[in-house]
Design an enzyme around this catalytic site. Structure first.
Site, short mmCIF file in Angstrom:
data_model
loop_
_atom_site.label_atom_id
_atom_site.label_comp_id
_atom_site.label_asym_id
_atom_site.label_seq_id
_atom_site.Cartn_x
_atom_site.Cartn_y
_atom_site.Cartn_z
N ASP A 17 -8.20 4.98 -10.77
CA ASP A 17 -8.02 4.73 -9.18
C ASP A 17 -6.37 4.80 -8.80
O ASP A 17 -5.76 3.77 -8.99
CB ASP A 17 -8.45 3.17 -9.06
CG ASP A 17 -8.64 2.76 -7.78
OD1 ASP A 17 -8.62 3.72 -6.74
OD2 ASP A 17 -8.65 1.73 -7.24
N GLU A 96 -10.16 10.43 1.22
CA GLU A 96 -10.39 9.33 2.32
C GLU A 96 -10.50 9.89 3.52
O GLU A 96 -9.28 10.25 3.98
CB GLU A 96 -10.06 7.95 2.16
CG GLU A 96 -10.62 7.11 2.77
CD GLU A 96 -10.41 5.53 2.29
OE1 GLU A 96 -10.81 4.51 2.92
OE2 GLU A 96 -10.22 5.26 0.89
N LYS A 132 -14.44 10.01 0.91
CA LYS A 132 -14.71 8.51 0.98
C LYS A 132 -14.84 8.15 2.67
O LYS A 132 -13.90 8.46 3.42
CB LYS A 132 -13.33 7.98 0.41
CG LYS A 132 -13.40 7.97 -0.96
CD LYS A 132 -12.35 7.34 -1.63
CE LYS A 132 -12.24 5.67 -1.62
NZ LYS A 132 -11.00 5.21 -2.43
N THR A 156 -16.93 3.53 0.66
CA THR A 156 -16.01 2.54 0.31
C THR A 156 -16.17 1.33 1.10
O THR A 156 -16.83 1.17 2.08
CB THR A 156 -14.68 3.32 0.42
OG1 THR A 156 -13.85 2.35 -0.30
CG2 THR A 156 -14.20 3.69 1.71
N PHE A 178 -16.58 -3.39 -4.19
CA PHE A 178 -15.10 -3.92 -4.26
C PHE A 178 -15.14 -5.19 -4.89
O PHE A 178 -15.07 -6.38 -4.33
CB PHE A 178 -14.57 -4.00 -2.94
CG PHE A 178 -13.63 -2.68 -2.57
CD1 PHE A 178 -14.52 -1.23 -2.92
CD2 PHE A 178 -12.52 -2.70 -1.99
CE1 PHE A 178 -13.77 -0.41 -2.47
CE2 PHE A 178 -12.07 -1.47 -1.27
CZ PHE A 178 -12.45 -0.26 -1.80
#
Length: 319
Positions: A17, A96, A132, A156, A178
């Site tokens: 990440d 993203e 994303k 996400t 998350f």
């Protein structure tokens, strides 16, 4: 005895990440994920200035001006980071869509198509890219369209079972619940401390994983946003886990066995009730979950703010 990172890799696909591709090789992850905050952090390092310079040069003859030029440079910048990462990882990279498009289905679809087209024009096949998208109702509907076009989506800012089920029903390739941000909310709102076993973020991923395996969804579950090693080890066996470099380093330095915590066969035998995720039901279930509602909104705001900072840096560099 293998270190904990290598042991974890035998149970779960490990994903890095980070937007800091200089650190990736040390941990040999299968995939990597980025987001606006990570890209912003990387751009503040001198060694990543060439990526921005290359993005600007790539748009010199585009004829685009003003905001349109900035948009184009940012697309090239995101793809540039993605391609650098793909030189190191053998699998996929997640790129993203601007969080400020989170409530606009058509704009999200258009931006995803533009990013994929740019990757493909530079020789990167779409199979290696995950787009994303925030797990709003509008984002999930965008993913439903994109998946049918062979554009794989990583959903996400996901904090609830309702979001997860809606993403699976839409055929999303992958979701990123998350973990750490859920823990943050509960610690702030209850004043309690949690162990890895009682961590509400861990519990959320376990619930989602069990639901998916029980009902046979193909959507991959990738735990994300970890605060500590305990959370990661408690989810060993999850389809994927995306882990920051500091926690990857901690795992690499640990000599420990990693027992399986999530097992698909066991999950299939669990008693689970199906939930309705039609639009009305989805919006109601999300509304009734204060944590998920607040963390989704906050996450969109923060990613939006960080993307604006990236825009400001690009605008200054373009001149």
């Amino acid at each position: 005895m293998a270190n904990a990172l290598e042991a974890l890799k035998t149970l779960t696909t490990v994903v890095a990440d980070t937007g800091d591709f200089e650190t990736l090789a040390a941990y040999t992850p299968q995939d990597a994920t980025t987001n606006p905050s990570l890209i912003l952090k990387a751009l503040q390092k001198e060694e990543y200035k060439p990526v921005l310079d290359a993005a600007i040069r790539a748009t010199d003859d585009s004829g685009a001006e003003g905001e349109a030029r900035i948009d184009l440079v940012i697309d090239h910048l995101l793809v540039g980071f993605g391609q650098k990462i793909l030189e190191i990882v053998p699998g996929r990279v997640s790129t993203e869509v601007d969080a400020r498009l989170s409530f606009d289905t058509e704009a999200t679809i258009d931006k995803a198509r533009e990013l994929i087209e740019l990757y493909e024009s530079k020789g990167t096949p779409r199979e290696r890219i995950l787009i994303k998208i925030a797990s709003t109702w509008e984002g999930i509907q965008a993913a439903k369209v994109l998946q049918k076009e062979g554009i794989h989506c990583n959903m996400t800012l996901l904090f609830s079972l309702a979001q997860a089920v809606a993403c699976a029903e839409a055929g999303a390739q992958l979701i990123s619940p998350f973990v750490g941000r859920i823990l943050d909310w509960y610690k702030a709102n209850t004043g309690e401390d949690y162990t890895a076993e009682t961590d509400p973020g861990v519990a959320s991923v376990k619930e989602i994983y069990t639901y998916y395996k029980k009902f046979g969804y193909a959507t991959e579950v990738m735990g994300a946003s970890f605060r500590n090693i305990g959370e990661i080890l408690e989810l060993a066996g999850c389809d994927l886990l995306t882990i920051s470099p500091n926690l990857l380093e901690e795992l690499k330095g640990m000599d420990a066995e990693v027992p399986v915590k999530l097992d698909p066969t066991e999950a299939k035998g669990t008693q689970v009730d199906a939930i309705d995720v039609s639009e009305k039901s989805f919006r109601w279930l999300l509304n009734e979950d204060a944590m998920a509602t607040e963390k989704l909104a906050q996450g969109i705001r923060v990613f939006g703010q960080d993307m604006q900072k990236v825009r400001d840096m690009v605008a200054q560099a373009v001149g």
